[in-house]
Design an enzyme around this catalytic site. Structure first.
Site, short mmCIF file in Angstrom:
data_model
loop_
_atom_site.label_atom_id
_atom_site.label_comp_id
_atom_site.label_asym_id
_atom_site.label_seq_id
_atom_site.Cartn_x
_atom_site.Cartn_y
_atom_site.Cartn_z
N ILE A 43 -7.53 14.64 11.97
CA ILE A 43 -8.77 15.28 12.42
C ILE A 43 -9.34 14.40 13.52
CG2 ILE A 43 -11.04 16.11 11.73
CD1 ILE A 43 -9.91 16.16 8.79
N GLU A 44 -9.23 14.88 14.75
CA GLU A 44 -9.65 14.06 15.89
C GLU A 44 -11.12 14.30 16.25
OE1 GLU A 44 -6.62 14.74 18.89
OE2 GLU A 44 -5.24 13.46 17.75
N GLU A 55 -2.74 10.84 6.72
CA GLU A 55 -2.54 10.09 5.47
C GLU A 55 -3.88 9.74 4.83
OE1 GLU A 55 -1.30 9.59 8.45
OE2 GLU A 55 0.62 8.54 8.42
N1 THU Z 1 -1.78 9.95 13.42
C1 THU Z 1 -1.72 10.33 12.11
O1 THU Z 1 -2.40 11.26 11.67
N2 THU Z 1 -0.88 9.65 11.29
C2 THU Z 1 -0.03 8.68 11.69
O2 THU Z 1 0.74 8.20 10.88
C3 THU Z 1 -0.04 8.21 13.08
C4 THU Z 1 -1.02 8.85 13.98
C5 THU Z 1 -2.63 10.74 14.32
C6 THU Z 1 -3.88 10.10 14.81
C7 THU Z 1 -4.14 10.91 16.07
O3 THU Z 1 -4.79 12.11 15.71
C8 THU Z 1 -2.75 11.27 16.57
O4 THU Z 1 -1.88 11.09 15.47
C9 THU Z 1 -2.27 10.44 17.74
O5 THU Z 1 -2.44 9.10 17.50
#
Ligand code: THU
Length: 130
Positions: A43-44, A55
């Site tokens: 969720i950005e 995770e």
């Molecule tokens: N991200 C994850 O959700 N899990 C990971 O294990 C690595 C990175 C996400 C964070 C961000 O929304 C996007 O991937 C790029 O970094």
């Protein structure tokens, strides 16, 4: 749940990811010691740093519902390269599940199985706090 079902649950979560900035969806399926499975997606945020990884979304959902022990997590990405959990997620996972099995799933449905101990050797935990 079988390994394949856990992986498919993580893949199904890819469509829930809110990723307008990176366009890099990640899905997670976290198995509790009870057998229940909690899901997560990334969720950005326009502020970037408030972004929550898939995770941690799954861990926080599970812990907030009273689950504190976990056995396996499947992590899915849409790339050929396996998406390994970031350092912050490794630390959060270690807090509740130092013996966690980690299953990475790529865009072709191939899997790579690791342990959290392999991903976070010599991790900092409560034993250091006396
Ligand atoms: N991200 C994850 O959700 N899990 C990971 O294990 C690595 C990175 C996400 C964070 C961000 O929304 C996007 O991937 C790029 O970094």
């Amino acid at each position: 749940m079988t390994k394949q079902e856990l992986c498919q649950t993580a893949v199904d979560m890819l469509k829930m990811a809110y990723v307008p900035y990176s366009h890099f969806p990640v899905g997670a399926a976290l198995e509790c010691d009870s057998g229940e499975v909690y899901t997560g997606c990334n969720i950005e945020n326009a502020g970037y740093t408030p972004t929550n990884c898939a995770e941690r979304t799954a861990v926080f959902k599970a812990v907030s519902e009273g689950h504190l022990k976990f056995t396996r997590i499947a992590i899915a990405a849409t790339t050929k390269k396996f998406c390994a959990p970031c350092g912050v997620c490794r630390q959060v996972l270690q807090e509740f599940a130092p013996d966690l099995q980690v299953i990475l799933v790529n865009c072709d449905g191939e899997t790579l199985e690791l342990t959290l101990k392999e991903l976070l050797p010599y991790g900092f935990d409560s034993s250091y706090l006396g």
